[in-house]
Design a protein around this motif. Structure first.
Motif: not given
Length: 406
Positions: A84-85, A90-100, A146-156
């Motif tokens: 969901c996150q 993807y929608e905010r970044a305009g990637l919705g139809q590129h990662v399928i 791990k860094n990608r996960l922290k980024r998408i969850l918006e946590v340090a």
């Protein structure tokens, strides 16, 4: 209460099957933090593929691992939350139809393949690049993930429940299914219809069955409920960078798991390829030997393979290997039905061999199967060739079924 992400699983594992009532308790982070994870069960899946250029059939092995019932239930919940996150990003970044891949987009493979065909047709003489990442799941770097996960969850720092989940799929342990199958006491339990565990971990250890651990700082199991969404998360920066570059050049970028498609002008090819190779190096990944470069030009009549179709300026057809695989499935099912039916007749339990289930499985009327899939794809592509392909297959199957009825 209906738990949308819950999916019952009927296989045997080191714990008993769970129901939706168990799923309702996973919302508490403390429950996941303190959860005792069980080893995965590992087996090798061999996919048969025919190589026309080599005139031979080859087998592509993949290590598949599946989690215990409680573990799979927890992973499903966290996979749902992460999806969901990630979809929102993807929608905010305009990637919705590129990662399928691994996403509910309301479309099938043939929709994206048809989009690629239309894009290429609008740019005669363009270059089509089809890439396959080598050993994708086996080479996912844990620190990057791990860094990608922290980024998408918006946590340090990761919350403890998320840390427990990530640790389970990076520092995983597994037992080989074949080793269990070879055991005189545990082996028969693999195929038994029961909700009971195959064995406890204490019993597995007592019998000397090896439990293998991933001591590497890379690699996640392929086959758990959260593996697919983590693979999408891992390539988040690569997707963002490649979509940005392709937009700059008026090119198309699509990624289906580790299969990547780029359609661009001849003059832009080297620049786009250079960016892509740089991104792969940053993600510690490399390309498979399987790499296609096609000039999309009616004078050359070259075709490229994408998502199960051979696509050229003349249109699209289903890959012959897909049709051959379906034919093999049909013949195996028909042979099995003949054998079971003949035994039933011999024992007096039946007077004929019943083929209704076979017809439902392999005929397009009122069923969602390969034939109906092929016909839907033919409609989207506007392809009479696909219709002829599936009609030929259906006639072959029909002949086999009619021979049973005689």
């Amino acid at each position: 209460m209906t738990v949308e992400w819950f999916k019952p699983r009927g296989y045997r594992h080191f714990d008993a099957q769970v129901g939706a009532s168990f799923a309702e308790h996973i919302s508490k982070a403390q429950f996941v933090e303190r959860h005792s994870w069980l080893p995965l069960i590992r087996y090798e899946k061999r996919t048969k593929r025919y190589k026309p250029d080599k005139h031979k059939t080859v087998y592509k092995p993949r290590q598949i691992m599946y989690a215990s019932h409680r573990d799979a239930c927890i992973l499903s919940k966290y996979a749902w939350d992460l999806s969901c996150q990630l979809d929102a990003h993807y929608e905010r970044a305009g990637l919705g139809q590129h990662v399928i891949a691994y996403r509910k987009l309301g479309k099938s493979n043939y929709h994206f393949s048809a989009d690629a065909l239309r894009f290429a047709r609008a740019r005669p003489g363009c270059i089509v690049l089809c890439y396959d990442v080598s050993g994708f799941f086996d080479n996912i770097d844990h620190a990057i993930l791990k860094n990608r996960l922290k980024r998408i969850l918006e946590v340090a720092e990761l919350p403890r429940d998320w840390f427990a989940v990530l640790r389970h799929v990076t520092r995983y342990s597994a037992v080989r299914k074949q080793t269990i199958a070879d055991h005189p006491r545990f082996g028969p339990k693999l195929s038994m219809k029961s909700r009971e565990p195959i064995a406890t971990i204490a019993e597995i250890i007592a019998e000397g069955i090896p439990i293998e651990s991933n001591a590497n700082k890379f690699g996640i199991p392929q086959g758990t409920p959260i593996s697919s969404v983590l693979s999408n998360l891992y390539l988040l920066d690569l997707d963002e960078r490649m979509v940005s570059v392709c937009r700059q050049y008026g090119a198309l970028y699509q990624r289906y798991s580790d299969d990547i498609l780029i359609i661009c002008a001849v003059d832009d090819e080297e620049s786009i390829k250079s960016t892509f190779q740089c991104q792969l190096r940053e993600h510690l990944l490399s390309l498979n030997d399987k790499y296609e470069r096609t000039v999309f030009d009616s004078s050359k009549c070259e075709a490229f393979q994408y998502l199960g179709f051979n696509i050229s300026t003349d249109g699209a057809v289903i890959r012959p290997s897909s049709l051959a695989r379906q034919w093999r499935k049909a013949r195996r099912s028909i042979a099995r039905t003949k054998k079971i039916g003949a035994a039933a007749i011999a024992s007096g339990e039946a007077s004929k061999i019943f083929t209704r289930k076979l017809r439902k499985r392999f005929y397009p009327v009122g069923a969602r199967n390969f034939s109906s899939y092929a016909r839907r794809s033919a409609k989207v592509f506007g392809s009479k060739k696909i219709v002829r392909q599936v009609l030929r297959l259906e006639r072959m199957i029909d002949k086999e079924l009619r021979d049973i009825d005689v």
